[in-house]
Scaffold this motif. Structure first.
Motif, PDB file in Angstrom:
ATOM      1  N   THR A   1       0.941  13.065  -7.323  1.00  0.00           N
ATOM      2  CA  THR A   1       0.789  13.553  -5.957  1.00  0.00           C
ATOM      3  C   THR A   1       2.187  13.873  -5.420  1.00  0.00           C
ATOM      4  OG1 THR A   1      -0.066  13.048  -3.758  1.00  0.00           O
ATOM      5  CG2 THR A   1       0.894  11.252  -4.987  1.00  0.00           C
TER       6      THR A   1
ATOM      7  N   GLN B   1       2.640   1.725  -3.225  1.00  0.00           N
ATOM      8  CA  GLN B   1       1.645   2.116  -4.224  1.00  0.00           C
ATOM      9  C   GLN B   1       1.408   3.625  -4.133  1.00  0.00           C
ATOM     10  OE1 GLN B   1       0.461   1.448  -7.151  1.00  0.00           O
ATOM     11  NE2 GLN B   1      -0.521  -0.478  -6.640  1.00  0.00           N
ATOM     12  N   ASN B   2       1.242   4.137  -2.931  1.00  0.00           N
ATOM     13  CA  ASN B   2       1.070   5.585  -2.766  1.00  0.00           C
ATOM     14  C   ASN B   2       2.283   6.337  -3.296  1.00  0.00           C
ATOM     15  OD1 ASN B   2      -1.339   5.050  -1.471  1.00  0.00           O
ATOM     16  ND2 ASN B   2      -0.455   5.156   0.569  1.00  0.00           N
TER      17      ASN B   2
ATOM     18  N   GLN C   1       0.822  -1.201   0.000  1.00  0.00           N
ATOM     19  CA  GLN C   1       0.000   0.000   0.000  1.00  0.00           C
ATOM     20  C   GLN C   1       0.864   1.262   0.000  1.00  0.00           C
ATOM     21  OE1 GLN C   1      -2.587   0.369   3.418  1.00  0.00           O
ATOM     22  NE2 GLN C   1      -4.343   0.555   2.083  1.00  0.00           N
TER      23      GLN C   1
ATOM     24  N   GLN D   1      -3.303   5.009   6.671  1.00  0.00           N
ATOM     25  CA  GLN D   1      -3.665   3.655   6.293  1.00  0.00           C
ATOM     26  C   GLN D   1      -2.953   2.617   7.150  1.00  0.00           C
ATOM     27  OE1 GLN D   1      -2.587   3.962   2.158  1.00  0.00           O
ATOM     28  NE2 GLN D   1      -4.717   4.155   1.501  1.00  0.00           N
TER      29      GLN D   1
ATOM     30  N   THR E   1     -10.046   4.005  -0.381  1.00  0.00           N
ATOM     31  CA  THR E   1      -9.620   3.280  -1.571  1.00  0.00           C
ATOM     32  C   THR E   1     -10.783   2.538  -2.201  1.00  0.00           C
ATOM     33  OG1 THR E   1      -7.572   2.919  -0.352  1.00  0.00           O
ATOM     34  CG2 THR E   1      -7.797   1.792  -2.449  1.00  0.00           C
TER      35      THR E   1
ATOM     36  N   GLY F   1      -1.965   0.696  -9.844  1.00  0.00           N
ATOM     37  CA  GLY F   1      -1.404   2.011  -9.601  1.00  0.00           C
ATOM     38  C   GLY F   1      -1.307   2.851 -10.847  1.00  0.00           C
TER      39      GLY F   1
ATOM     40  N   LEU G   1      -0.993  10.043   3.697  1.00  0.00           N
ATOM     41  CA  LEU G   1      -2.009   9.012   3.451  1.00  0.00           C
ATOM     42  C   LEU G   1      -1.544   7.666   3.993  1.00  0.00           C
ATOM     43  CD1 LEU G   1      -4.640   8.048   2.114  1.00  0.00           C
ATOM     44  CD2 LEU G   1      -3.374   7.780  -0.023  1.00  0.00           C
ATOM     45  N   SER G   2      -0.254   7.356   3.737  1.00  0.00           N
ATOM     46  CA  SER G   2       0.284   6.077   4.189  1.00  0.00           C
ATOM     47  C   SER G   2       0.200   5.945   5.699  1.00  0.00           C
ATOM     48  CB  SER G   2       1.734   5.934   3.732  1.00  0.00           C
ATOM     49  OG  SER G   2       1.833   6.052   2.335  1.00  0.00           O
TER      50      SER G   2
ATOM     51  N   ALA H   1       1.626  11.578  -0.123  1.00  0.00           N
ATOM     52  CA  ALA H   1       1.640  10.112  -0.148  1.00  0.00           C
ATOM     53  C   ALA H   1       1.967   9.563   1.228  1.00  0.00           C
ATOM     54  CB  ALA H   1       2.653   9.618  -1.178  1.00  0.00           C
TER      55      ALA H   1
ATOM     56  N   GLY I   1      -0.459   4.834  -7.387  1.00  0.00           N
ATOM     57  CA  GLY I   1      -1.402   5.221  -6.345  1.00  0.00           C
ATOM     58  C   GLY I   1      -2.563   4.257  -6.412  1.00  0.00           C
ATOM     59  N   SER I   2      -3.759   4.783  -6.631  1.00  0.00           N
ATOM     60  CA  SER I   2      -4.883   3.876  -6.842  1.00  0.00           C
ATOM     61  C   SER I   2      -5.585   4.225  -8.139  1.00  0.00           C
ATOM     62  CB  SER I   2      -5.847   3.942  -5.655  1.00  0.00           C
ATOM     63  OG  SER I   2      -6.234   5.264  -5.425  1.00  0.00           O
TER      64      SER I   2
END
Lengths: 452, 272, 293
Positions: A428, A418-419, A415, A440, C64, C237, A436-437, A433, C239-240
């Protein structure tokens, strides 16, 4: 198609179907068959080529099921968690072994080793296996898997490009030096890039080298109370540095660039520097696959504030599943595939440059290996100094150099990376990022019961 | 004259378009004959000395034939059984719809709405429980359930296009339902049958996630075989290209056969 | 024309019973797990009942998940609409008799034969890779910048790959449908002096109606499950950006090993797909009702 033809076809098909349906058959007289779940890395492919040697000497048949790493991990996990039964042996890494051992999914190998007779013990020579690797494959002091090949991380560079620019790579570069080199060698107009670093999201992809950067900058994933520390201090600096370096002097397509893509870039001469797994060394010096085989230079993995955790520790290992009905036979295979005899087989068939690296001291000390792999000393030193229990500047509650040894890290690492991939492509910022991480990861840890 | 030119122009445009569409496949086919280094070389290499190593390796070392046999049995088996159950239902729903038909069709479609990833653990548990795990029969049964909605929906549309007089005439003649269905209606919709069969075969042939989790050495199909060439360490594109070319050839043959059936049903003229 | 009820039952029931037997049991089990907490890699936490917690997290707290739903709608709509357009063009072009028609048709269907994951590997590496891919080689030699499609325009990249694969699907159904359009009606229109466009708009298109409806509906249901391309090319990705609902469910079960949450997400996916299908059916019925009138 006319009706009679159709009927015939249907009958024919039914015949095939029902003849193919599994009839409960008595276990074949004396030939045991082992099923092994494995990945398709070059060293495993070699293992499959050599399996005839094992089958002939033991009479045990071996079935390989080959899948990509993530699919394999998912399938084996799903299988074990629903009662197992599919595999006798699984190919696992230093990440899974302690977790699966804790879940009692895999077999404690100490018992099996102690039952070996004196000659077998001497032949196998467990003491020859590198201690740090053994540590990575242990839980509560017992060994749960035997390493098939091990690796750390190091710096590869293109000697020709360096010479042309009048640059010299030191044996133990710092990240600042690396960035300096990358800046000078970066020339996008000629499709030439300073450095290739993994940007592909995934805890085992971008997560691995990035974690070593976090470590060497003096940062860490979690503090002692398991709160993530991503958006502050040394960790944030490290991550920002990693992303910025790729953006400024790295390969285009970074967010899709994993080991394979960077290897391709490097061997095609499009990248001057590549920091990645030591196991790449055999591939990039093989003239068949690498146009720049003769120009490859080697150095230790870069450092910043501390050498601790600056290079990772990973081993692909073989383990026996707890649900296996052929544990003794499986153990035989384990010891065959990781024995000195096996290494000799590969050396004879494929040359010393292609033997499974990073597991035995005897391999590194072998004169032929040293000739075929002059970079071997860097790999040995790197593996020996990579300690999963002591990889960060400050104390942490977890083990693991380039990963955090908790089951939740698969999801967390993926995750977060990915961010960060979104930050890599510019959609971004790194700060956003990381913020957000933090949210999460905190939530995931709460759900998993680390804290309320 | 303009009509001839227009026709020629259209034909040319068609060919250009079709070749552009086919290009990635052609490129993959070529890659199978290259070494790993050549396959990813830039500028892209058009002329090279072909090597058969990748194909040899794929056929012998990776055990292509076993996977191929499984794929054929599972795909053909599930398609035929789906036809067996689906065609009568499609016939009834297409030519003799009632108020409940729309509801039935909606329900049939709804069985395809759950993503396989969401139901995989329950499926593993169930399959292990009824001993269908890692078996050809199990995969055929499962794929039939996946193809049935396609057969029902597609064939229903084609059956619905049959002129009612044709059916009526046969009934007046005293033919029973099965005779009308299999001897009159079905031959009428050969284009639809061909298209449906081809699609069912393709979906079964290429399905990956379910088979990788529910099958082992006794039932694994070609997609699992191809996945086995993908690795996170080391180049594999040339080898994977060779493997996937081998896997696609049978489907290509099936496609060629199917598109030849995409001609008007022989009984079209019978209506007049 | 009617059919006796018993006969109808005989024809339809086997299919329905078969489907029900095979799909309801897994679905019910999934529904059961959606109310449980079960992490595969933490067996010490056990399997415990937690009510609607998975659902409330998924629907109200998981950002998400929301992104996944939106991405799913955008990507699916893009693929279906573009595939329909190109599929229709191809079907019309390949319906005409011309030398090599059989070969051309086979070549045109070919993209659909390829495994989605192989499709993605080929597109991602051999074609779209900005350093050693074919497309960037092409664009740089035309003076255009070296663009990384999968990084800058990930949704476009995924849609392109999938449209390439699904256009033949549309084409196949529409071609079969075109074969069902009687030639005599078209010839009559030509005799009446209609040109190609009028003939298409007034005769072919309405008669193709049922097949367009069919292909759009089926394609939507299949494309909603699109997975292989995203799995290989972008992993959801950057991101998402390309995380769709099926891919998110996959991440939840294979990375998070979370059976409970992934089951809840799966149930939500079914509900979402039903809504989309219902909306689509209504939209299609209305479109073709108008042109039929």
């Amino acid at each position: 198609m006319k009706t009679p033809t159709r009927v015939i076809a249907f009958i024919g098909a039914s015949a095939i179907v029902f003849s193919a349906a599994p009839v409960p058959r008595a276990e074949a007289q004396s030939t045991t068959t082992l099923t092994i779940a494995t990945v398709n890395n070059p060293q495993m492919v070699d293992m499959q080529h050599e399996v005839g040697d094992f089958e002939k000497s033991t009479g045990i048949k071996v079935n390989f099921e080959t899948l990509p790493e993530n699919t394999l991990r998912q399938k084996v996990t799903a299988d074990i968690a629903t009662g197992g039964g599919q595999f006798d042996i699984a190919t696992v890494g230093t990440y899974e072994v302690p977790i699966w051992a804790k879940n009692k999914w895999i077999v404690n190998l100490d018992d099996y080793f102690s039952k070996l007779d004196a000659k077998a013990k001497a032949d196998y020579d467990l003491a020859d296996v590198l201690p740090s690797i053994k540590k990575g494959l242990s839980y509560s002091g017992s060994l749960y898997a035997v390493p098939f090949y091990g690796e750390s991380s190091m710096t590869f560079y293109n000697k020709k490009l360096f010479k042309a620019a009048g640059l010299t790579m030191p044996d133990h570069p710092t990240w600042d030096q690396i960035v300096g080199f990358a800046q000078k060698l970066n020339d996008p107009s000629k499709n030439l890039y300073g450095i290739c670093l993994r940007g592909l999201p995934g805890w085992g992809e971008m997560g691995a080298p990035m974690s070593t950067v976090i470590n060497t900058f003096g940062g860490q994933w979690f503090d002692m109370s398991w709160k993530p520390t991503l958006d502050s201090g040394a960790t944030k600096d490290a991550i920002t540095f990693y992303i910025d370096t790729i953006k400024k002097y790295g390969e285009p397509g970074a967010s899709s660039a994993g080991f394979t893509e960077c290897e391709t870039n490097f061997t095609q001469g499009k990248t001057a520097i590549w920091v990645d797994a030591t196991s790449a060394s055999g591939l990039i010096t093989d003239p068949k696959n690498s146009p720049i085989a003769a120009d490859v230079g080697f150095a230790y993995s870069p450092t910043k504030v501390t050498p601790k955790g600056s290079h990772w520790l990973w081993a692909w290992a073989l383990t026996v599943e707890g649900s296996s009905k052929h544990k003794d036979e499986a153990f035989k295979f384990l010891t065959w595939a990781t024995s000195k005899h096996y290494i000799g087989l590969i050396a004879a068939d494929r040359g010393w440059g292609n033997v499974p690296p990073g597991t035995r001291l005897s391999t590194f000390n072998n004169a032929n290996y040293k000739k075929a792999a002059p970079y071997g000393n860097i790999i040995l030193q790197s593996i020996q100094t990579a300690d999963p229990t002591n990889a960060t500047l400050n104390k942490v509650p977890y083990t693991g150099v380039q990963f955090v040894g908790i089951p939740e890290f698969q999801a967390i690492g993926t995750q977060v990376t990915q961010n960060l991939a979104a930050a890599l492509t510019g959609s971004t910022t790194v700060d956003a990022a990381l913020a957000l991480s933090q949210t999460q990861v905190t939530r995931t840890m709460q759900q998993a019961g680390y804290y309320k | 004259m303009t009509s001839r030119l227009r026709n020629a122009g259209l034909t040319l445009a068609t060919y250009i378009l079709v070749l552009a569409i086919f290009f990635p496949i052609l490129w993959t086919l070529l890659a199978g004959f290259k070494t790993e280094a050549t396959a990813v070389a830039q500028p892209p290499v058009l002329f090279f000395t072909p090597t058969f190593d990748n194909f040899k390796d794929a056929l012998t070392n990776a055990g292509y034939l076993g996977f191929f046999a499984h794929s054929v049995i599972i795909s053909v088996g599930s398609t035929l059984i789906a036809f067996l159950f689906g065609i009568p239902a499609a016939y009834a729903l297409g030519l003799f719809p009632t108020d409940k038909s729309a509801g039935t069709l909606s329900w049939v479609l709804s069985t395809k709405m759950m993503p396989a990833v969401g139901v995989i653990i329950p499926l593993i548990i169930i399959f292990k429980g009824i001993h269908l795990f890692d078996s050809l029969a199990g995969m055929i049964i499962l794929y039939t359930a996946i193809n049935l909605p396609l057969v029902i929906w597609m064939m229903r549309s084609f059956f619905a296009e049959i002129p009612k007089d044709l059916i009526e005439a046969a009934r007046v003649d005293g033919a029973d339902t099965m005779h009308i269905l299999w001897r009159i209606a079905v031959p009428f919709v050969t284009p639809g049958l061909a298209a449906t069969a081809l699609l069912c075969l393709i979906f079964s042939w290429n399905e990956f996630f379910l088979v990788v989790n529910l099958a082992g050495p006794n039932a694994s199909t070609l997609p699992v075989y191809i996945a086995g060439f993908m690795t996170s360490e080391g180049l594999f594109w040339a080898r994977m290209s060779a493997a996937s070319t081998l896997a696609v050839i049978p489907v290509f043959i099936a496609g060629w056969a199917a598109q030849r059936s995409l001609v008007r049903g022989l009984t079209m003229g019978a209506v007049k | 024309m009617t059919m006796a009820r018993s006969m109808r039952m005989l024809l339809i029931a086997p299919a329905i019973v078969y489907l029900a037997a095979l799909t309801q049991a897994p679905f019910i089990l999934t529904l059961f797990y959606s109310f449980q907490k079960w992490i595969l890699t933490s067996p010490e936490l056990g399997v415990s009942f937690i009510g609607f917690e998975n659902f409330s997290y998924t629907l109200f707290q998981d950002t998400t998940f929301r992104a996944a739903v939106i991405n799913l709608v955008i990507i699916t709509a893009g693929i279906v609409i573009l595939s329909l357009f190109f599929g229709l063009c191809l079907a019309l072009l390949l319906h005409r008799p011309f030398p090599g028609q059989g070969l051309a048709r086979s070549l045109a269907i070919a993209p659909f034969f390829v495994m989605p994951t192989v499709n993605a590997v080929v597109w991602k590496n051999l074609l779209l890779n900005p350093v050693f891919g074919f497309v960037s080689y092409f664009t740089t030699h035309m003076g255009l910048p070296r663009v990384d499609i999968l990084a800058q325009f990930p949704k476009l990249g995924i849609i392109t790959m999938a449209v390439w694969q699904w256009t033949p699907f549309m084409m196949l159904i529409l071609l079969a449908g075109l074969q069902s359009v009687p030639d005599d009606i078209r010839e009559a229109a030509e005799v009446d002096g209609a040109n190609a466009w009028e003939e298409f708009r007034n005769i072919t298109f309405p008669l193709l109606g049922p097949f367009i409806q069919l292909s759009v509906l089926l394609a939507t249901i299949y494309v909603l499950q699109l997975f292989g391309e995203i799995f290989v090319a972008t992993q959801g990705g950057p991101g998402s950006a390309t995380t769709t609902l099926p891919y998110y469910v996959y991440e939840t079960i294979s990375q998070g090993n979370d059976v409970g949450t992934s089951s809840a997400q799966g149930v939500c996916a079914v509900i979402l797909a039903s809504i989309i299908a219902a909306f689509l059916l209504r939209l299609l019925a209305r479109t073709f009702q108008v042109s039929k009138a």
